[in-house]
Write a protein that holds these residues in place. Structure first.
Motif, PDB file in Angstrom:
ATOM      1  N   LEU A 197       0.833  -1.201   0.000  1.00 57.01           N
ATOM      2  CA  LEU A 197       0.000   0.000   0.000  1.00 57.01           C
ATOM      3  C   LEU A 197       0.868   1.252   0.000  1.00 57.01           C
ATOM      4  O   LEU A 197       0.573   2.234  -0.700  1.00 57.01           O
ATOM      5  CB  LEU A 197      -0.905  -0.032   1.226  1.00 57.01           C
ATOM      6  CG  LEU A 197      -2.069   0.957   1.286  1.00 57.01           C
ATOM      7  CD1 LEU A 197      -3.052   0.705   0.152  1.00 57.01           C
ATOM      8  CD2 LEU A 197      -2.767   0.848   2.631  1.00 57.01           C
ATOM      9  N   SER A 198       1.955   1.217   0.747  1.00 55.23           N
ATOM     10  CA  SER A 198       2.819   2.400   0.840  1.00 55.23           C
ATOM     11  C   SER A 198       3.595   2.652  -0.445  1.00 55.23           C
ATOM     12  O   SER A 198       4.164   3.735  -0.612  1.00 55.23           O
ATOM     13  CB  SER A 198       3.793   2.250   2.011  1.00 55.23           C
ATOM     14  OG  SER A 198       4.818   1.327   1.728  1.00 55.23           O
ATOM     15  N   ARG A 199       3.614   1.676  -1.352  1.00 56.78           N
ATOM     16  CA  ARG A 199       4.273   1.874  -2.650  1.00 56.78           C
ATOM     17  C   ARG A 199       3.277   2.174  -3.753  1.00 56.78           C
ATOM     18  O   ARG A 199       3.615   2.124  -4.933  1.00 56.78           O
ATOM     19  CB  ARG A 199       5.090   0.629  -3.007  1.00 56.78           C
ATOM     20  CG  ARG A 199       6.259   0.381  -2.080  1.00 56.78           C
ATOM     21  CD  ARG A 199       7.267   1.522  -2.077  1.00 56.78           C
ATOM     22  NE  ARG A 199       7.943   1.617  -3.366  1.00 56.78           N
ATOM     23  CZ  ARG A 199       8.702   2.640  -3.728  1.00 56.78           C
ATOM     24  NH1 ARG A 199       8.868   3.661  -2.920  1.00 56.78           N
ATOM     25  NH2 ARG A 199       9.293   2.647  -4.909  1.00 56.78           N
ATOM     26  N   GLY A 200       2.044   2.482  -3.394  1.00 57.34           N
ATOM     27  CA  GLY A 200       1.082   2.955  -4.370  1.00 57.34           C
ATOM     28  C   GLY A 200       0.231   1.889  -5.010  1.00 57.34           C
ATOM     29  O   GLY A 200      -0.552   2.190  -5.933  1.00 57.34           O
ATOM     30  N   ALA A 201       0.335   0.637  -4.556  1.00 58.47           N
ATOM     31  CA  ALA A 201      -0.544  -0.406  -5.088  1.00 58.47           C
ATOM     32  C   ALA A 201      -1.927  -0.277  -4.463  1.00 58.47           C
ATOM     33  O   ALA A 201      -2.090   0.247  -3.360  1.00 58.47           O
ATOM     34  CB  ALA A 201       0.035  -1.788  -4.796  1.00 58.47           C
ATOM     35  N   VAL A 214      -7.582  -1.802  12.353  1.00 59.25           N
ATOM     36  CA  VAL A 214      -6.430  -1.618  11.472  1.00 59.25           C
ATOM     37  C   VAL A 214      -6.380  -0.139  11.083  1.00 59.25           C
ATOM     38  O   VAL A 214      -7.336   0.377  10.497  1.00 59.25           O
ATOM     39  CB  VAL A 214      -6.560  -2.507  10.219  1.00 59.25           C
ATOM     40  CG1 VAL A 214      -5.409  -2.259   9.262  1.00 59.25           C
ATOM     41  CG2 VAL A 214      -6.623  -3.979  10.624  1.00 59.25           C
ATOM     42  N   PRO A 215      -5.306   0.580  11.392  1.00 55.04           N
ATOM     43  CA  PRO A 215      -5.312   2.037  11.234  1.00 55.04           C
ATOM     44  C   PRO A 215      -5.590   2.525   9.815  1.00 55.04           C
ATOM     45  O   PRO A 215      -6.124   3.611   9.629  1.00 55.04           O
ATOM     46  CB  PRO A 215      -3.899   2.451  11.687  1.00 55.04           C
ATOM     47  CG  PRO A 215      -3.428   1.340  12.561  1.00 55.04           C
ATOM     48  CD  PRO A 215      -4.056   0.099  12.018  1.00 55.04           C
ATOM     49  N   TYR A 216      -5.262   1.716   8.825  1.00 50.81           N
ATOM     50  CA  TYR A 216      -5.390   2.116   7.425  1.00 50.81           C
ATOM     51  C   TYR A 216      -6.505   1.343   6.722  1.00 50.81           C
ATOM     52  O   TYR A 216      -6.513   1.244   5.481  1.00 50.81           O
ATOM     53  CB  TYR A 216      -4.057   1.885   6.696  1.00 50.81           C
ATOM     54  CG  TYR A 216      -3.491   0.504   6.921  1.00 50.81           C
ATOM     55  CD1 TYR A 216      -3.773  -0.544   6.059  1.00 50.81           C
ATOM     56  CD2 TYR A 216      -2.684   0.235   8.029  1.00 50.81           C
ATOM     57  CE1 TYR A 216      -3.275  -1.815   6.287  1.00 50.81           C
ATOM     58  CE2 TYR A 216      -2.180  -1.029   8.263  1.00 50.81           C
ATOM     59  CZ  TYR A 216      -2.472  -2.042   7.392  1.00 50.81           C
ATOM     60  OH  TYR A 216      -1.987  -3.309   7.636  1.00 50.81           O
ATOM     61  N   HIS A 217      -7.471   0.810   7.480  1.00 57.75           N
ATOM     62  CA  HIS A 217      -8.460  -0.101   6.893  1.00 57.75           C
ATOM     63  C   HIS A 217      -9.292   0.546   5.793  1.00 57.75           C
ATOM     64  O   HIS A 217      -9.755  -0.131   4.885  1.00 57.75           O
ATOM     65  CB  HIS A 217      -9.381  -0.673   7.981  1.00 57.75           C
ATOM     66  CG  HIS A 217     -10.332   0.325   8.567  1.00 57.75           C
ATOM     67  ND1 HIS A 217      -9.991   1.151   9.615  1.00 57.75           N
ATOM     68  CD2 HIS A 217     -11.616   0.631   8.251  1.00 57.75           C
ATOM     69  CE1 HIS A 217     -11.025   1.918   9.925  1.00 57.75           C
ATOM     70  NE2 HIS A 217     -12.021   1.625   9.115  1.00 57.75           N
ATOM     71  N   GLU A 218      -9.477   1.854   5.861  1.00 61.29           N
ATOM     72  CA  GLU A 218     -10.286   2.533   4.841  1.00 61.29           C
ATOM     73  C   GLU A 218      -9.578   2.595   3.491  1.00 61.29           C
ATOM     74  O   GLU A 218     -10.208   2.946   2.482  1.00 61.29           O
ATOM     75  CB  GLU A 218     -10.623   3.950   5.307  1.00 61.29           C
ATOM     76  CG  GLU A 218     -11.534   3.990   6.533  1.00 61.29           C
ATOM     77  CD  GLU A 218     -11.810   5.403   6.995  1.00 61.29           C
ATOM     78  OE1 GLU A 218     -11.058   6.316   6.586  1.00 61.29           O
ATOM     79  OE2 GLU A 218     -12.761   5.593   7.764  1.00 61.29           O
ATOM     80  N   ASP A 240      -8.891   3.865 -12.145  1.00 57.49           N
ATOM     81  CA  ASP A 240      -8.566   5.259 -11.825  1.00 57.49           C
ATOM     82  C   ASP A 240      -9.399   5.771 -10.654  1.00 57.49           C
ATOM     83  O   ASP A 240      -8.888   6.458  -9.760  1.00 57.49           O
ATOM     84  CB  ASP A 240      -8.773   6.156 -13.042  1.00 57.49           C
ATOM     85  CG  ASP A 240      -7.722   5.917 -14.127  1.00 57.49           C
ATOM     86  OD1 ASP A 240      -6.656   5.349 -13.798  1.00 57.49           O
ATOM     87  OD2 ASP A 240      -7.980   6.273 -15.292  1.00 57.49           O
ATOM     88  N   ALA A 241     -10.680   5.446 -10.644  1.00 61.27           N
ATOM     89  CA  ALA A 241     -11.547   5.912  -9.563  1.00 61.27           C
ATOM     90  C   ALA A 241     -11.169   5.261  -8.240  1.00 61.27           C
ATOM     91  O   ALA A 241     -11.141   5.915  -7.185  1.00 61.27           O
ATOM     92  CB  ALA A 241     -13.012   5.630  -9.895  1.00 61.27           C
ATOM     93  N   VAL A 242     -10.868   3.960  -8.271  1.00 65.21           N
ATOM     94  CA  VAL A 242     -10.482   3.271  -7.031  1.00 65.21           C
ATOM     95  C   VAL A 242      -9.137   3.793  -6.547  1.00 65.21           C
ATOM     96  O   VAL A 242      -8.946   4.032  -5.342  1.00 65.21           O
ATOM     97  CB  VAL A 242     -10.431   1.748  -7.253  1.00 65.21           C
ATOM     98  CG1 VAL A 242      -9.962   1.042  -5.982  1.00 65.21           C
ATOM     99  CG2 VAL A 242     -11.799   1.225  -7.669  1.00 65.21           C
ATOM    100  N   GLY A 249      -5.705  12.715  -2.782  1.00 64.13           N
ATOM    101  CA  GLY A 249      -6.009  13.730  -1.768  1.00 64.13           C
ATOM    102  C   GLY A 249      -5.072  13.782  -0.581  1.00 64.13           C
ATOM    103  O   GLY A 249      -5.280  14.574   0.346  1.00 64.13           O
ATOM    104  N   GLY A 250      -4.052  12.943  -0.557  1.00 62.50           N
ATOM    105  CA  GLY A 250      -3.091  12.989   0.542  1.00 62.50           C
ATOM    106  C   GLY A 250      -3.568  12.362   1.838  1.00 62.50           C
ATOM    107  O   GLY A 250      -2.850  12.407   2.846  1.00 62.50           O
ATOM    108  N   ARG A 251      -4.757  11.748   1.839  1.00 64.98           N
ATOM    109  CA  ARG A 251      -5.271  11.191   3.098  1.00 64.98           C
ATOM    110  C   ARG A 251      -4.423  10.029   3.600  1.00 64.98           C
ATOM    111  O   ARG A 251      -4.143   9.928   4.790  1.00 64.98           O
ATOM    112  CB  ARG A 251      -6.723  10.737   2.921  1.00 64.98           C
ATOM    113  CG  ARG A 251      -7.725  11.865   2.742  1.00 64.98           C
ATOM    114  CD  ARG A 251      -9.149  11.354   2.807  1.00 64.98           C
ATOM    115  NE  ARG A 251      -9.392  10.241   1.900  1.00 64.98           N
ATOM    116  CZ  ARG A 251      -9.706   9.003   2.286  1.00 64.98           C
ATOM    117  NH1 ARG A 251      -9.840   8.716   3.570  1.00 64.98           N
ATOM    118  NH2 ARG A 251      -9.927   8.050   1.392  1.00 64.98           N
TER     119      ARG A 251
END
Length: 296
Positions: A197-201, A214-218, A240-242, A249-251
């Protein structure tokens, strides 16, 4: 520093060691145990000793059943000064079980698997990636076949364990697929999910218990095991939408930064609870001498 265990697969290792070095922790006097096992295991699972106690967390499969509290290397919990866990659900399962004294719970720290800087750009030639090492496992073999048959851009890549290699691998994929190895072991596989996830997948993962902890579950696409191929197809069709929902947005960048800060706070609190180290011999000598002189 006495590491009670060590492995190149510990994706949170560098985060922990850098923090301890920055705090000038006396490495020779601090024992650290990296807990890397699933504690959320259903009855009947493999590698579960007889008499393993039940916890309080309801099963994903049957809410009337609860997960066991599977503790591997229990002696390390006793011997360690700091117990580092890779998944918040593991920590919650242990903490809510009522089986452990505060002296043990106070030394457990969640350290997120964040070995890489957050990066979403770059070319992504792999449509769908998995990196299941043991491909003969009964659940993973049919999943790999289903993904191979359905998606020409799918690859299961094994044998990459070094951090630069993993960063390149995860950064080359549009989607990473995660599934539990067995139908009984349900702790989130954060060592795979969070680095990807941290590499943009975009991470599509089989559902997990205590998901909202899980802190990043969203920022993960969750589904049932049997829904994984259809979910992959739906995400590819609306990529693209997903991607924008997860990485836009940097969230997520702010969430990952907050997780690092929370880890630093929790580790500092655990370190502050450690007994003060004995004074060096020369300091003890001069303190005793001053005491003798003061009594004259």
């Amino acid at each position: 520093m006495p590491l009670l265990n060590d492995s190149p697969l510990l994706m949170n290792r560098d985060l922990v060691l850098r923090h301890l070095a920055a705090r000038r922790v006396r490495l020779s006097r601090t024992k650290v145990f990296f807990q890397q096992e699933h504690t959320l295991v259903l009855p009947g699972g493999r590698d579960v000793p007889a008499g393993t106690p039940a916890g309080t967390v309801p099963s994903l499969l049957d809410p009337a059943e609860t997960y066991l509290v599977r503790v591997v290397n229990a002696a390390h919990y006793e011997a360690a000064d700091i117990v580092v866990d890779y998944a918040v659900p593991n920590v919650v399962n242990v903490a809510t079980s009522g089986l452990f004294p505060d002296a043990i719970l106070n030394r457990i720290v969640y350290a997120p698997s964040l070995p890489f800087a957050y990066e979403t750009g770059g070319d992504r030639p792999l449509d769908v990636l998995s990196n299941f090492f043991d491909t003969a496992q009964p659940r993973r073999a049919p999943l790999i076949r289903a993904l191979t048959d359905r998606f020409p851009g799918y690859r299961n890549v094994t044998g990459v364990f070094d951090l630069p290699g993993l960063a390149r691998l995860y950064g080359s994929a549009r989607i990473l697929v995660n599934a539990h190895q067995t139908p009984h072991h349900h702790t989130i596989e954060e060592f795979r999910v969070l680095p990807a996830l941290s590499r943009g997948a975009i991470v599509i993962s089989e559902d997990v218990p205590l998901r909202t902890h899980v802190p990043y579950h969203e920022h993960v696409v969750w589904c049932r095991f049997e829904e994984i191929p259809d979910t992959v197809a739906a995400v590819l069709a609306d990529y693209d939408a997903v991607f924008d929902r997860i990485h836009g947005g940097g969230r997520l960048a702010r969430r990952l930064a907050a997780m690092r800060s929370d880890f630093a706070r929790d580790m500092d609190a655990a370190l502050a609870r450690l007994p003060a180290p004995p004074a060096p011999w020369d300091a003890r000598f001069w303190a005793r001498l001053r005491g003798l002189l003061d009594r004259r």
